[in-house]
Enzyme design. Structure first.
Site, short mmCIF file in Angstrom:
data_model
loop_
_atom_site.label_atom_id
_atom_site.label_comp_id
_atom_site.label_asym_id
_atom_site.label_seq_id
_atom_site.Cartn_x
_atom_site.Cartn_y
_atom_site.Cartn_z
N CYS A 1 0.80 -1.23 0.00
CA CYS A 1 0.00 0.00 0.00
C CYS A 1 0.83 1.29 0.00
CB CYS A 1 -0.93 -0.01 1.20
SG CYS A 1 -2.16 -1.33 1.10
N1 NAD Z 1 -2.88 -6.14 1.55
C1 NAD Z 1 -3.39 -5.12 2.17
O1 NAD Z 1 -3.09 -4.89 3.31
C2 NAD Z 1 -4.41 -4.20 1.50
C3 NAD Z 1 -5.13 -3.32 2.29
C4 NAD Z 1 -6.07 -2.51 1.70
C5 NAD Z 1 -6.25 -2.54 0.32
N2 NAD Z 1 -5.51 -3.39 -0.44
C6 NAD Z 1 -5.75 -3.41 -1.88
O2 NAD Z 1 -6.55 -4.54 -2.20
C7 NAD Z 1 -6.20 -5.07 -3.48
C8 NAD Z 1 -5.82 -6.53 -3.35
O3 NAD Z 1 -4.64 -6.61 -2.56
P1 NAD Z 1 -4.19 -7.94 -1.83
O4 NAD Z 1 -3.18 -7.53 -0.82
O5 NAD Z 1 -5.38 -8.71 -1.39
O6 NAD Z 1 -3.47 -8.72 -3.03
P2 NAD Z 1 -2.89 -10.21 -3.00
O7 NAD Z 1 -1.76 -10.22 -3.95
O8 NAD Z 1 -2.70 -10.68 -1.60
O9 NAD Z 1 -4.08 -11.09 -3.60
C9 NAD Z 1 -4.59 -10.92 -4.86
C10 NAD Z 1 -5.12 -12.26 -5.36
O10 NAD Z 1 -5.78 -12.00 -6.57
C11 NAD Z 1 -5.49 -13.07 -7.47
N3 NAD Z 1 -5.75 -12.58 -8.81
C12 NAD Z 1 -5.02 -11.71 -9.54
N4 NAD Z 1 -5.64 -11.45 -10.69
C13 NAD Z 1 -6.77 -12.18 -10.69
C14 NAD Z 1 -7.83 -12.33 -11.62
N5 NAD Z 1 -7.86 -11.65 -12.77
N6 NAD Z 1 -8.83 -13.16 -11.30
C15 NAD Z 1 -8.83 -13.84 -10.14
N7 NAD Z 1 -7.86 -13.73 -9.22
C16 NAD Z 1 -6.85 -12.89 -9.50
C17 NAD Z 1 -4.07 -13.45 -7.16
O11 NAD Z 1 -3.78 -14.77 -7.57
C18 NAD Z 1 -4.02 -13.28 -5.63
O12 NAD Z 1 -4.31 -14.49 -4.96
C19 NAD Z 1 -5.11 -4.16 -4.00
O13 NAD Z 1 -5.69 -3.12 -4.75
C20 NAD Z 1 -4.51 -3.57 -2.73
O14 NAD Z 1 -3.90 -2.32 -2.96
C21 NAD Z 1 -4.60 -4.24 0.13
#
Ligand code: NAD
Length: 401
Positions: free
Chosen positions: A257
């Site tokens: 982030c």
């Molecule tokens: N990690 C955090 O703490 C956090 C907090 C708030 C917001 N976010 C936001 O949330 C979003 C997701 O982040 P995250 O940390 O969960 O990511 P992550 O990498 O942990 O997980 C994403 C998942 O999505 C899957 N994926 C990717 N493309 C895909 C598709 N087209 N179809 C199906 N699955 C798909 C991947 O295989 C992965 O398992 C981002 O925009 C991030 O900025 C993250």
């Protein structure tokens, strides 16, 4: 109601577990390995217990899938896919694009599409809606809303239930349905007047942290040059009961982030002709911290590190998690190697990273602490080398910022 959650990572899996207490949830992920592990009741995310997944699978309220057609009869589809930067450090919406394609090609009735991924203002209206429509049958009209995720992995005091949730729909009906959905498992819902406000608020929250961390990192360098303790000075400033918020200096910022989201805000600002000078400079200051730290270590060790065994303690981007995305340890290690050091690292929570494995804590010429997990013993860190530089402020008796 059936809820499809696209992406089963930190955000998607966390929300799946909460939602599955009230709805039938299908967790769609393009990574087969993740899906297979989840379906055997094994969590890959800190803060999400395997037992909670196993329980939801047993009651039939949760299943993971990599078959896109399984989301076809959902009532709500939540997007929780990565929003990284391109190699040129520009917003990269290709995962959102792919998720929109999956929705458009597979969902067979009108649904509510909620975006939880972080992106710049206008993403829901100008990117997600038209992209889903491009791949959908003309007769299907979906509703669209945003509710940016604020989860802090590894944190136990704030979770989906007690963290206020922002939301806004592209229509009144979308807003109402979004509220009905989240109100089942979130105590405090805050509606804002447009999706753009919700999207911008999420970016600004993390930009606020990024800029303040950069400020305290710069101040750490000023304090050192003045011969005073940055930590004591910050504690002193923090006795003021109003108008001050304490941030801590460190080796940089990591995770998905803080190093990423402000760049989304800067990109959209510059597209609108507003220079994002402050945000861009804060990013540079945080990135340069690793170089500053290594220069301090070099100066304390006779001007070079050639052939010295340097142990980096903690390569995760923050304490008590195994997440190494954008970790400041990567730059610290790069600069140490550039100085001729023979670098290894100790982090048993991470285990393996970039083709290397965690080594035992000890036997080094120089130790640099980048991240201090609670389970790593302070005394063992101090005993690991004759010279220990701590960037965290947690190892009493070590050299530090
Ligand atoms: N990690 C955090 O703490 C956090 C907090 C708030 C917001 N976010 C936001 O949330 C979003 C997701 O982040 P995250 O940390 O969960 O990511 P992550 O990498 O942990 O997980 C994403 C998942 O999505 C899957 N994926 C990717 N493309 C895909 C598709 N087209 N179809 C199906 N699955 C798909 C991947 O295989 C992965 O398992 C981002 O925009 C991030 O900025 C993250």
């Amino acid at each position: 109601m059936k809820i499809a959650i696209i992406g089963q990572g930190y955000v998607g899996l966390t929300i799946s577990v909460f939602a599955s207490k009230y709805f039938r949830v299908i967790g769609f992920d393009s990574n087969k390995e993740v899906v297979n592990r989840l379906n055997s009741g094994i969590s890959h995310i800190e803060g999400v217990e395997s037992s909670a997944i196993a329980k939801s699978i047993k009651t039939g309220s949760y299943a993971a899938t990599f078959e896109a057609s399984d989301i076809s009869d959902s009532d709500i589809v939540v997007i929780a896919v990565p929003t990284p930067l391109t190699p040129d450090r520009e917003p990269d919406l290709r995962f959102i694009d792919a998720a929109c394609k999956t929705i458009g090609e597979n969902v067979t009735k009108s649904v509510l599409v909620i975006n939880e991924s972080t992106s710049y203002p206008g993403t829901l209206r100008n990117f997600i809606k038209p992209t889903v429509e491009k791949y959908s049958k003309k007769s299907i009209k979906h509703l669209y809303a945003i509710s940016p995720e604020r989860v802090d992995p590894g944190r136990s005091d704030f979770n989906q239930k007690n963290t206020p949730r922002l939301y806004a729909g592209l229509s009144v009906e979308a807003s109402k349905k979004t509220r009905d959905f989240y109100s089942k498992f979130c105590d405090n819902l805050v509606e804002v007047s447009s999706p753009e406000v919700a999207e911008a608020a999420k970016l600004f929250e993390n930009t606020f942290r990024q800029v303040n961390i950069a400020l305290v990192n710069e101040f750490a360098q000023i304090a050192h040059s003045l011969g005073i303790s940055v930590y004591e000075t910050l504690d002193a400033a923090n006795t003021k009961p109003y108008g001050f918020m304490k941030f801590s200096p460190g080796a940089g910022v990591g995770g998905h982030c803080i190093p990423v989201d402000p760049t989304y805000l800067a990109a959209v600002a510059e597209e609108h002709g507003v220079p994002a000078t402050f945000i861009r400079r804060a990013n540079e200051v945080n990135l340069e911290m690793s170089k500053y730290i290594v220069s301090r270590v070099v100066a304390d060790n006779g001007g070079n590190l050639i052939g010295k065994n340097v142990l980096v303690v903690g390569v995760a981007y923050k304490p008590n998690v195994s997440d190494v995305r954008e970790t400041a340890a990567a730059l610290v290690i790069e600069h140490l190697r550039h100085q001729g050091a023979v670098v290894s690292w100790h982090d048993d929570i991470v285990g393996t990273w970039e083709g290397e494995s965690s080594v035992p804590l000890g036997g080094a010429d120089v130790t640099v602490v980048v991240t201090k997990h609670d389970l790593v013993d302070e005394k063992k860190i101090l005993a690991s080398a004759p010279y220990v530089f701590d960037t965290t402020g947690k190892v009493k008796g070590a050299k530090g910022l």
